[in-house]
Write a protein that holds these residues in place. Structure first.
Motif, PDB file in Angstrom:
ATOM      1  N   ASN A 287      59.154  91.747 -16.494  1.00 41.66           N
ATOM      2  CA  ASN A 287      58.747  90.344 -16.562  1.00 41.66           C
ATOM      3  C   ASN A 287      57.316  90.143 -17.025  1.00 41.66           C
ATOM      4  N   GLU A 288      56.552  91.215 -17.234  1.00 38.09           N
ATOM      5  CA  GLU A 288      55.131  91.085 -17.528  1.00 38.09           C
ATOM      6  C   GLU A 288      54.826  91.374 -18.998  1.00 38.09           C
ATOM      7  N   SER A 306      53.689  86.625 -16.527  1.00 36.58           N
ATOM      8  CA  SER A 306      54.603  87.349 -15.633  1.00 36.58           C
ATOM      9  C   SER A 306      55.919  86.610 -15.428  1.00 36.58           C
ATOM     10  N   ASP A 307      56.267  85.730 -16.360  1.00 33.51           N
ATOM     11  CA  ASP A 307      57.473  84.917 -16.211  1.00 33.51           C
ATOM     12  C   ASP A 307      58.529  85.198 -17.268  1.00 33.51           C
ATOM     13  N   GLY A 309      61.984  86.509 -18.282  1.00 30.47           N
ATOM     14  CA  GLY A 309      63.187  86.707 -17.478  1.00 30.47           C
ATOM     15  C   GLY A 309      63.680  88.137 -17.522  1.00 30.47           C
ATOM     16  N   ASP A 331      62.855  87.918 -24.862  1.00 32.72           N
ATOM     17  CA  ASP A 331      63.427  87.663 -23.544  1.00 32.72           C
ATOM     18  C   ASP A 331      64.941  87.631 -23.688  1.00 32.72           C
ATOM     19  N   ASP A 341      67.586  79.619 -13.986  1.00 23.65           N
ATOM     20  CA  ASP A 341      66.177  79.672 -14.356  1.00 23.65           C
ATOM     21  C   ASP A 341      65.892  80.709 -15.434  1.00 23.65           C
ATOM     22  N   THR A 343      65.055  82.417 -18.944  1.00 22.38           N
ATOM     23  CA  THR A 343      64.070  81.994 -19.954  1.00 22.38           C
ATOM     24  C   THR A 343      64.332  82.702 -21.277  1.00 22.38           C
ATOM     25  N   HIS A 347      58.651  84.662 -26.890  1.00 18.26           N
ATOM     26  CA  HIS A 347      57.368  84.237 -26.326  1.00 18.26           C
ATOM     27  C   HIS A 347      56.249  84.812 -27.199  1.00 18.26           C
TER      28      HIS A 347
END
Length: 411
Positions: A287-288, A306-307, A309, A331, A341, A343, A347
């Motif tokens: 996640n990082e 850190s978001d 998925g 992701d 949730d 994602t 990114h």
């Protein structure tokens, strides 16, 4: 080698690991690049790459899928699909290089992959065009080793001839859920006899990616390896069959949890001003998004985000033309009733002038399609690097770089 190597949904600035709302960039860094998405094909890909397959000066696209029984490439700009190899299964990765000098790159690909070593044939094969790259290619199997998972070309001894690199995912005794019961290996093969040599056969747990880099001056390539061990740099010493390898651990990566949430999933390097950065997704499938900068001979770890998925691969390249490498993280998570949730998507993190302490600007340029990997390439020859991505979301997408956003002047 023949590789030159949307509406923005989210805008934040990342500083010292804390997220602040922002809309502009300062210092010597340019504003973020803007992208427009173009579908190339409906295809649930595992990895993607670009190369000029028909020697017309344009980069074409190749993607593989564990569920497909063919190897095919997509011709730029019509994206016509050309099937060149049939009757294969579980193709997990590919890498291109024109090793015979005919202007059409050969394709090294890995097939027969499985997450259980006993079920994985691990075929390593070279495909060669017979003159017309739209017609079937001939193949030569050079090795079979269980869980062969990532492949790359690199000139390890600096003699001008590329070696082929093969990274296994796991050792024979490693099994789910931890995959840490055995050690894994990175191999190399010289052209001609394709004899297997060893870079390292004592890497704990999972190796997810091996990336050739120009770390040192000179004609040799070096290797960055992302694994449960973290991020390691390998330098070849000697020539040909006499090569041995020195190892330097850059970072242990995400080391605060037990396997399989351990180490790094992928790694990349890019020029940043007068220096360089190393970037990674951590831990394995983690996640990082992490950037490393060198200070007094050691590499400082900074978590930018850190978001994610379910992180998979990373790309490091200058997308907005300011001389500071940016970071692209994929992701592969999905939004489902069980995972509302998720994602999914792509990114992008745009570098400040000081990547160690400055504010990184974040853009999520894909919000619907789960993506396993992206690569950079100037697909329309406008001088700007684009992104080409694929994944379990069922698409190969070209994200055209439209140039930089207008800088805000009243902030």
């Amino acid at each position: 080698m023949h590789r030159k190597s949307l509406t923005l949904a989210t805008t934040v600035t990342l500083a010292f690991g804390v997220i602040f709302l922002a809309a502009c960039s300062g210092g010597g860094a340019n504003p973020p690049a803007q992208f427009q998405a173009h579908d190339i094909a409906d295809f649930s890909g595992y990895s993607v790459a670009v190369a000029d397959f028909n020697n017309d000066g344009r980069l074409d696209v190749i993607a593989n899928s564990l569920g497909a029984s063919e190897v095919a490439w997509y011709e730029n700009p019509t994206w016509e699909r050309h099937v060149i190899i049939e009757g294969v299964s579980s193709v997990v990765n590919q890498a291109m290089a024109d090793i015979n000098g005919d202007g059409i790159p050969e394709i090294a690909y890995q097939s027969g992959f499985a997450m259980v070593a006993a079920n994985s044939m691990g075929f390593n094969t070279i495909a060669m065009s017979q003159g017309d790259p739209t017609m079937p290619w001939t193949t030569q199997q050079i090795d079979a080793f269980p869980t062969s998972h990532h492949v790359a070309w690199a000139d390890l001894d600096g003699d001008g001839e590329l070696e082929l690199i093969n990274a296994l995912l796991i050792g024979e005794e490693s099994v789910r859920p931890a995959y840490d019961q055995d050690q894994s290996s990175v191999f190399w093969y010289g052209q001609g006899d394709w004899k297997r040599g060893t870079v390292d056969d004592e890497i704990p747990g999972i190796i997810h990616r091996v990336r050739p880099v120009k770390w040192d001056p000179g004609s040799r390539d070096q290797l960055l390896v992302a694994s449960f061990e973290g991020i390691a740099l390998y330098r070849a010493i000697g020539m040909g069959d006499a090569m041995t390898f020195e190892k330097e651990l850059i970072s242990s990566g995400h080391d605060s949890e037990p396997a399989p949430r351990l180490g790094a999933s992928d790694v990349g390097m890019g020029a940043s001003g007068s220096g360089r950065i190393v970037a990674s997704v951590e831990p394995w499938h983690g996640n990082e998004v992490v950037v490393y900068t060198e200070q007094d001979g050691t590499w400082q770890r900074r978590v930018l985000f850190s978001d994610i998925g379910s992180g998979h691969e990373i790309a490091v390249l200058d997308l907005n033309g300011d001389g500071y490498a940016d970071i692209v993280a994929n992701d592969q998570s999905r939004m489902t009733t069980r995972n509302p949730d998720g994602t999914p998507g792509v990114h992008v993190f745009f570098s400040p002038e000081d990547p160690a302490t400055g504010e990184w600007i974040y853009r999520r340029i894909e919000t619907e399609s789960a993506m396993n990997g992206c690569v950079g390439g100037d697909m329309n020859e406008d001088g700007r690097p684009d992104l080409i991505c694929t994944g379990g979301g069922g698409k190969i997408i070209w994200y055209e770089n439209l140039g930089n956003e207008e800088a805000e002047t009243d902030m």
